[in-house]
Enzyme design. Sequence first.
Site, PDB file in Angstrom:
ATOM      1  N   ASP A   1     -12.656  -8.324   4.783  1.00  0.00           N
ATOM      2  CA  ASP A   1     -13.959  -8.297   4.094  1.00  0.00           C
ATOM      3  C   ASP A   1     -14.577  -9.694   4.088  1.00  0.00           C
ATOM      4  O   ASP A   1     -15.780  -9.868   4.285  1.00  0.00           O
ATOM      5  CB  ASP A   1     -13.812  -7.825   2.632  1.00  0.00           C
ATOM      6  CG  ASP A   1     -14.022  -6.323   2.476  1.00  0.00           C
ATOM      7  OD1 ASP A   1     -13.777  -5.593   3.458  1.00  0.00           O
ATOM      8  OD2 ASP A   1     -14.410  -5.892   1.371  1.00  0.00           O
TER       9      ASP A   1
ATOM     10  N   TYR B   1       0.824  -1.213   0.000  1.00  0.00           N
ATOM     11  CA  TYR B   1       0.000   0.000   0.000  1.00  0.00           C
ATOM     12  C   TYR B   1       0.861   1.267   0.000  1.00  0.00           C
ATOM     13  O   TYR B   1       0.473   2.275  -0.575  1.00  0.00           O
ATOM     14  CB  TYR B   1      -0.892   0.035   1.248  1.00  0.00           C
ATOM     15  CG  TYR B   1      -2.275  -0.538   1.059  1.00  0.00           C
ATOM     16  CD1 TYR B   1      -2.452  -1.844   0.651  1.00  0.00           C
ATOM     17  CD2 TYR B   1      -3.406   0.228   1.329  1.00  0.00           C
ATOM     18  CE1 TYR B   1      -3.720  -2.379   0.503  1.00  0.00           C
ATOM     19  CE2 TYR B   1      -4.678  -0.292   1.185  1.00  0.00           C
ATOM     20  CZ  TYR B   1      -4.836  -1.592   0.784  1.00  0.00           C
ATOM     21  OH  TYR B   1      -6.088  -2.106   0.647  1.00  0.00           O
TER      22      TYR B   1
ATOM     23  N   ASP C   1      -6.658  -6.467   4.221  1.00  0.00           N
ATOM     24  CA  ASP C   1      -7.770  -5.794   3.533  1.00  0.00           C
ATOM     25  C   ASP C   1      -8.738  -6.839   2.988  1.00  0.00           C
ATOM     26  O   ASP C   1      -9.948  -6.760   3.183  1.00  0.00           O
ATOM     27  CB  ASP C   1      -7.207  -4.938   2.385  1.00  0.00           C
ATOM     28  CG  ASP C   1      -8.296  -4.236   1.591  1.00  0.00           C
ATOM     29  OD1 ASP C   1      -9.230  -3.703   2.227  1.00  0.00           O
ATOM     30  OD2 ASP C   1      -8.219  -4.232   0.348  1.00  0.00           O
TER      31      ASP C   1
ATOM     32  N   LYS D   1       2.627 -15.325   2.979  1.00  0.00           N
ATOM     33  CA  LYS D   1       2.789 -16.018   1.698  1.00  0.00           C
ATOM     34  C   LYS D   1       4.279 -16.324   1.594  1.00  0.00           C
ATOM     35  O   LYS D   1       4.953 -15.983   0.617  1.00  0.00           O
ATOM     36  CB  LYS D   1       2.278 -15.117   0.555  1.00  0.00           C
ATOM     37  CG  LYS D   1       2.159 -15.812  -0.795  1.00  0.00           C
ATOM     38  CD  LYS D   1       1.074 -16.872  -0.865  1.00  0.00           C
ATOM     39  CE  LYS D   1       1.145 -17.648  -2.160  1.00  0.00           C
ATOM     40  NZ  LYS D   1       0.220 -18.790  -2.216  1.00  0.00           N
TER      41      LYS D   1
ATOM     42  N   ASP E   1      -3.686 -18.044   1.045  1.00  0.00           N
ATOM     43  CA  ASP E   1      -4.719 -18.744   0.245  1.00  0.00           C
ATOM     44  C   ASP E   1      -5.441 -19.776   1.115  1.00  0.00           C
ATOM     45  O   ASP E   1      -6.665 -19.900   1.083  1.00  0.00           O
ATOM     46  CB  ASP E   1      -4.115 -19.385  -1.023  1.00  0.00           C
ATOM     47  CG  ASP E   1      -2.853 -20.195  -0.767  1.00  0.00           C
ATOM     48  OD1 ASP E   1      -2.301 -20.140   0.354  1.00  0.00           O
ATOM     49  OD2 ASP E   1      -2.413 -20.902  -1.704  1.00  0.00           O
TER      50      ASP E   1
HETATM   51  C1  IPM Z   1     -10.491  -0.579   3.931  1.00  0.00           C
HETATM   52  C2  IPM Z   1     -10.715   0.009   2.563  1.00  0.00           C
HETATM   53  C3  IPM Z   1      -9.523   0.904   2.217  1.00  0.00           C
HETATM   54  C4  IPM Z   1      -8.293   0.019   2.176  1.00  0.00           C
HETATM   55  C5  IPM Z   1      -9.673   1.741   0.935  1.00  0.00           C
HETATM   56  C6  IPM Z   1     -10.908   2.599   0.960  1.00  0.00           C
HETATM   57  C7  IPM Z   1      -8.454   2.589   0.675  1.00  0.00           C
HETATM   58  O1  IPM Z   1     -10.926  -0.989   1.626  1.00  0.00           O
HETATM   59  O2  IPM Z   1     -10.373   0.202   4.902  1.00  0.00           O
HETATM   60  O3  IPM Z   1     -10.435  -1.804   4.040  1.00  0.00           O
HETATM   61  O4  IPM Z   1      -8.014  -0.604   1.151  1.00  0.00           O
HETATM   62  O5  IPM Z   1      -7.606  -0.052   3.189  1.00  0.00           O
HETATM   63 MG    MG Z   2     -11.063  -2.950   2.454  1.00  0.00          MG
END
Ligand code: IPM
Ligand code: MG
Length: 364
Positions: A250, A135, A246, A190, A222
């Site tokens: 999710d 990042y 990240d 990884k 993975d």
């Molecule tokens: C998160 C989001 C952010 C990230 C984006 C909006 C930059 O997806 O906070 O997980 O990738 O960190």
């Molecule tokens: Mg995110």
Amino acid sequence: MKIAILPGDGIGTEIVAEAVKVLQCLDLKFEMEHALVGGAAYDAHGHPLPDSTLSLAKAADAVLFGAVGDWKYDKLVRPLRPEQAILGLRKHLGLFANLRPAICYEQLMHASSLKPELVAGLDILIIRELTGDIYFGQPRGRRTAVDGHFPGAEEAFDTMRYSKPEIERIAHVAFQAARKRGRKVTSVDKANVLETFQFWKDVVTEVHAQYPDVELEHMYVDNAAMQLVKAPKKFDVVVTGNMFGDILSDEAAMLTGSIGMLPSASLDKANKGLYEPSHGSAPDIAGKGIANPLATILSAAMMLRYTLNQPEAADRIESAVRSVLAAGYRTGDIWSEGTTKVGTREMGDAVVAALITTKTITKS
Ligand code: IPM
Ligand code: MG
């Protein structure tokens, strides 16, 4: 206690308003100051993270953040896109530790896309390193390739990198968090392919020597993605780098039924923090009054616990949220047959009402 309130874009303004309402009905004195961030700040000031917003965030004890982003900004050059606001805040405030709990509330186990028995009672904590990795790694950019499969062709590149102190400090956060929970850390890497993540694994193993009471397991990313949907309850604390975190956070969020339920904390070395829902700005439902404000309300609870040292107030908010769910209130994302569908504001009102009731009970 000064809180910077940065609602941002999309549903950000609607959900943050509900969290502010909840904070205001506690018996605590807060100074709250609002500022624009993301696309909203770009529209007003030509920059997603204006100096005035950044200074407010730096001066405050904690930041309550909504969400940023909208497709209409996709054509802007990268430094002016709304996402740069949250990345800039993380970087300038040194918020290296991102805590993303994934808890499956009993009442919502049927909202999960997994079988209820796989997620009932799920309680995992993803700890994502937030200011390093691909990042932020330099160099990055576009250029003409001098080697590779197509020398002379246009190419783009990013740099994945981690220094030893960066890995050490996030490993300490993970082991210390595990001590307060199930005493197990899964470090996701990884290492079979990437130099950066072989180093990650080595450093985490070294730090682990200071925590003999905590179990450490290593898992390739993975496999971790697979285990999260196969047997998520086997995890306790998961620690990983910025990009893997990240993605996995999710995925973990969805196990709980809805990403609309999940709060997060991003902390610096002194536990000052920025608190935001794990979800994004959802421009498709913005302005309709239907977004789930619970992730933001629960983020405010995390803020009280981790930065403002008000654990009782945090407990009260969390139990108010539980009782609202038990009473059957649901926003569209968590609604199921037999429950009461409510909008953003009604959900916030229900939490406020539950808080007032618990206060009356303790006082009588
Ligand atoms: C998160 C989001 C952010 C990230 C984006 C909006 C930059 O997806 O906070 O997980 O990738 O960190
Ligand atoms: Mg995110």
